[in-house]
Write a protein that holds these residues in place. Structure first.
Motif, PDB file in Angstrom:
ATOM      1  N   GLN A 389      38.314  34.267  45.201  1.00 30.34           N
ATOM      2  CA  GLN A 389      37.076  34.186  45.972  1.00 30.34           C
ATOM      3  C   GLN A 389      37.359  34.250  47.470  1.00 30.34           C
ATOM      4  O   GLN A 389      37.325  33.242  48.174  1.00 30.34           O
ATOM      5  N   ILE A 400      31.225  32.424  44.028  1.00 29.00           N
ATOM      6  CA  ILE A 400      31.921  31.157  43.783  1.00 29.00           C
ATOM      7  C   ILE A 400      31.193  30.359  42.709  1.00 29.00           C
ATOM      8  O   ILE A 400      31.807  29.783  41.798  1.00 29.00           O
ATOM      9  N   CYS A 403      31.289  32.020  39.264  1.00 28.85           N
ATOM     10  CA  CYS A 403      32.611  31.742  38.707  1.00 28.85           C
ATOM     11  C   CYS A 403      32.643  30.373  38.029  1.00 28.85           C
ATOM     12  O   CYS A 403      33.085  30.232  36.881  1.00 28.85           O
ATOM     13  N   PRO A 410      37.649  28.596  40.874  1.00 26.85           N
ATOM     14  CA  PRO A 410      37.671  29.447  42.065  1.00 26.85           C
ATOM     15  C   PRO A 410      38.952  29.259  42.872  1.00 26.85           C
ATOM     16  O   PRO A 410      39.422  28.138  43.068  1.00 26.85           O
ATOM     17  N   SER A 434      39.153  23.411  42.552  1.00 27.75           N
ATOM     18  CA  SER A 434      39.520  24.704  43.116  1.00 27.75           C
ATOM     19  C   SER A 434      41.003  24.756  43.426  1.00 27.75           C
ATOM     20  O   SER A 434      41.705  23.744  43.381  1.00 27.75           O
TER      21      SER A 434
END
Length: 488
Positions: A389, A400, A403, A410, A434
């Motif tokens: 991303q 994002i 996802c 991400p 993340s």
């Protein structure tokens, strides 16, 4: 306009901040992320997937039908823990911080402890007329289809091939710039709405400012006056209301369905509207899909996605579906090059992904391949463990959230893409949902995205969504502002 601090010298706005922060940390409900990987992606059982299901409670928050936010606990977090990065010398020990349904995502009693909301009935040119003229909102094509179904857009035909059949009806081709319509429709039926302004803690201004300015943004001959026309009309109207003048707008809020920078024009010849810089906007809280991190009155809310669950059961079923999904690719990238940008990072990632074709799936979005009306991106995210991303046309990307809805993790390259954007909605620990990779290390060849992702070891009746969190946050913010000495 309230003076903003210089981001290069101080990361915080010069204003008294709330004293507590929303706590959206989740308890671990999965015993072994490593076992999950071994079962669902055998080649990746050393991958950082204790991150994986922190995504699921986040999904509850922005399944983004946009449906009321535990009052902010009074102190915003301004210092974010270091996310998982490509230059950590030690393998991070990570813990999953999520449960499918946690207390902070479950709606409480029907009492409105933080107060009630009054919704203004604005002149029609500021909202309804804009929608009725949907065929001229976009300089290239009609926006009418995107605004159907109360802003959800068209039903997602063809989606059943990618999702469980009984959940297909919860999917729509939702446009990323319809937040104003979604919020307005939801707030009119909110349990804490009052029709008596004397009983209100907060006042909502249902102005479709993003729709109003959108059609002028790409017209070379549009004037500053045209781009500011509707905003000035709204401010003139609202400043005549006794409840606005009573507190100089401090208890008023609105949704702005585009990024903050579209409303921050400094010079007439520059991009966008100057709406945020208008004197009457000084104290109004603004909900935007991308905020200015140095402006206290900007609040980032998630981009709307296409998943609009009809019940709590839809959410739970979707969680089960993505949790048990067999993911064939380690990572993926869906996007297009920005050929006019020097050293285009998106193009670099496309090339990197193609060179790692045994572990990375590419969706080249050149042209209209990834526009609403195709399930290819959702299918790609559902089949991948991680999704790359990079920043989009601005720091944030709707992708994002697409996802995370698909249960993928991400991978971010700019901290402003999420970490200082959505404080009411995402966990305080970026590493819980993340992975962050230093883009400069990718550019100079000292870091391989694949190696970074392989290296880390295991370390709606009742469920709240993004609309609920946003409304609770606004009410909590306004309640705190009543403290002596808070306002200027």
């Amino acid at each position: 306009m309230f003076p903003l601090s210089n981001p290069s010298s101080s990361p915080e706005p010069q204003i008294k901040k709330p004293k507590t922060t929303l706590d959206f940390r989740r308890k671990d409900s999965f015993k072994s992320p490593k076992a999950f990987l071994a079962a669902h992606h055998p080649s990746c059982n050393q991958i950082l997937l204790c991150l994986f299901l922190s995504i699921f409670s986040i999904q509850i928050l922005f399944v983004v039908v946009f449906r009321s936010v535990p009052p902010p606990s009074h102190h915003r977090s301004h210092h974010f823990p270091a996310p998982v990065t490509s230059h950590h010398h030690l393998t991070p020990t990570l813990t999953t911080t999520t449960a499918p349904i946690s207390a902070s995502t479950v709606k409480g009693e029907t009492s409105c402890e933080s107060g009630k909301i009054f919704v203004y009935d604005l002149p029609s040119p500021l909202n309804h007329e804009l929608v009725s003229h949907c065929d001229v909102l976009n300089p290239w094509s009609s926006s009418c289809a995107a605004l159907t179904n109360d802003g959800f857009g068209p039903v997602a035909a063809g989606i059943p091939s990618a999702v469980p059949e009984n959940l297909a009806a919860a999917w729509y081709w939702t446009d990323q710039f319809v937040t104003e319509i979604l919020f307005h429709n939801r707030i009119l039926n909110h349990k804490c709405r009052t029709k008596d302004p004397n009983n209100a803690t907060a006042f909502y201004i249902p102005f479709y400012v993003g729709l109003a300015v959108g059609k002028f943004l790409w017209l070379k001959n549009s004037s500053a006056k045209e781009r500011d026309f509707h905003c000035e009309m709204m401010l003139k109207w609202v400043q005549d209301q006794p409840y606005f003048t009573r507190n100089d707008g401090w208890d008023h809020f609105l949704t702005m369905g585009r990024i903050s920078w579209d409303f921050r024009r400094s010079k007439d010849e520059d991009w966008g509207s100057s709406c945020i810089h208008k004197p009457g906007m000084r104290n109004i809280t603004r909900l935007l899909i991308e905020r200015n991190p140095w402006d206290y009155f900007d609040v980032g809310v998630p981009y709307p996605t296409g998943f609009h669950p009809r019940s709590d059961n839809d959410v739970v079923q979707w969680q089960d579906f993505v949790r048990n999904r067999s993911r064939k690719s380690l990572f993926c990238f869906a996007g297009a090059k920005r050929s006019k940008i020097k050293n285009d990072f998106r193009g670099l990632l496309l090339s990197h992904c193609r060179n790692e074709s045994d572990s990375c799936r590419v969706v080249d979005c050149a042209g209209s391949k990834c526009s609403n009306g195709t399930s290819i991106i959702l299918e790609t995210f559902l089949d991948s463990v991680f999704c790359l991303q990079p920043r989009g046309d601005s720091f944030t990307r709707r992708s994002i959230f697409d996802c995370m809805i698909a249960g993928a993790i991400p991978v971010l390259f700019w901290k402003r893409s999420a970490y200082d954007q959505y404080e009411w909605f995402l966990p305080a620990e970026p590493e819980s949902y993340s992975v962050f990779i230093d883009r400069n290390a990718v550019k100079n060849g000292t870091t391989s995205v694949r190696k970074v992702l392989e290296r880390p070891d295991e370390g709606l009746q009742t469920i709240k969504d993004a609309f609920d969190v946003a409304i609770d946050g606004v009410l909590g913010r306004f309640k705190e502002q009543e403290q002596p000495g808070y306002r200027w």
